[in-house]
Write a protein that holds these residues in place. Structure first.
Motif, short mmCIF file in Angstrom:
data_model
loop_
_atom_site.label_atom_id
_atom_site.label_comp_id
_atom_site.label_asym_id
_atom_site.label_seq_id
_atom_site.Cartn_x
_atom_site.Cartn_y
_atom_site.Cartn_z
N THR A 118 -7.97 -4.92 -3.37
CA THR A 118 -8.77 -4.53 -2.22
C THR A 118 -10.26 -4.64 -2.50
O THR A 118 -10.71 -4.46 -3.63
CB THR A 118 -8.44 -3.08 -1.79
N CYS B 130 -4.46 1.34 -1.76
CA CYS B 130 -4.10 0.02 -2.26
C CYS B 130 -3.14 0.10 -3.45
O CYS B 130 -3.33 0.90 -4.36
CB CYS B 130 -5.38 -0.71 -2.67
N CYS C 68 -6.50 0.37 1.17
CA CYS C 68 -5.95 -0.97 1.40
C CYS C 68 -6.79 -1.67 2.49
O CYS C 68 -7.10 -1.08 3.52
CB CYS C 68 -4.50 -0.86 1.86
N ASP C 69 -7.15 -2.93 2.25
CA ASP C 69 -7.86 -3.71 3.25
C ASP C 69 -7.05 -4.92 3.71
O ASP C 69 -7.55 -5.80 4.38
CB ASP C 69 -9.23 -4.15 2.73
N GLY C 70 -5.77 -4.96 3.32
CA GLY C 70 -4.89 -6.05 3.74
C GLY C 70 -4.94 -7.28 2.86
O GLY C 70 -4.32 -8.29 3.17
N THR C 71 -5.65 -7.23 1.74
CA THR C 71 -5.78 -8.39 0.85
C THR C 71 -4.44 -8.90 0.37
O THR C 71 -4.24 -10.08 0.24
CB THR C 71 -6.66 -8.03 -0.38
N HIS C 72 -3.49 -7.98 0.14
CA HIS C 72 -2.19 -8.38 -0.37
C HIS C 72 -1.53 -9.38 0.57
O HIS C 72 -0.71 -10.14 0.22
CB HIS C 72 -1.27 -7.17 -0.57
N PRO D 19 0.83 -1.21 0.00
CA PRO D 19 0.00 0.00 0.00
C PRO D 19 0.86 1.26 0.00
O PRO D 19 2.03 1.23 0.36
CB PRO D 19 -0.80 -0.12 1.29
N TRP E 170 -3.82 4.86 3.65
CA TRP E 170 -3.07 3.82 2.94
C TRP E 170 -3.90 3.41 1.73
O TRP E 170 -4.95 2.78 1.87
CB TRP E 170 -2.82 2.63 3.86
#
Length: 68
Positions: free
Chosen positions: A58, A53, A64-68, A1, A51
């Motif tokens: 995302t 994405c 950003c939702d932390g999917t990475h 992110p 942050w």
């Protein structure tokens, strides 16, 4: 992110295709490289560091939702 300083009331265009050289923001590269994908346009509601994405996966674009 990407940590980005957003300004309240300012409009932004988040790159959804991944081809922009100005990540995480759109530079118009999608018009040629990914014509079926458009940027996500949004207006910041407050001054803050957010942050955005970078992986484009995302479920809450442009954030950003932390999917990475």
């Amino acid at each position: 992110p990407f940590p980005v300083e957003l300004k309240a009331g300012k409009k932004y265009g988040w790159c959804a295709c991944g081809h922009s050289k100005n990540q995480p923001f759109c530079d118009g590269a999608h018009k040629k490289a990914a014509p079926g994908i458009s940027p996500v346009r949004f207006t910041a509601e407050e001054d803050k560091v957010a942050w955005l994405c970078g992986c484009k996966r995302t479920r809450s674009p442009p954030y950003c939702d932390g999917t990475h």
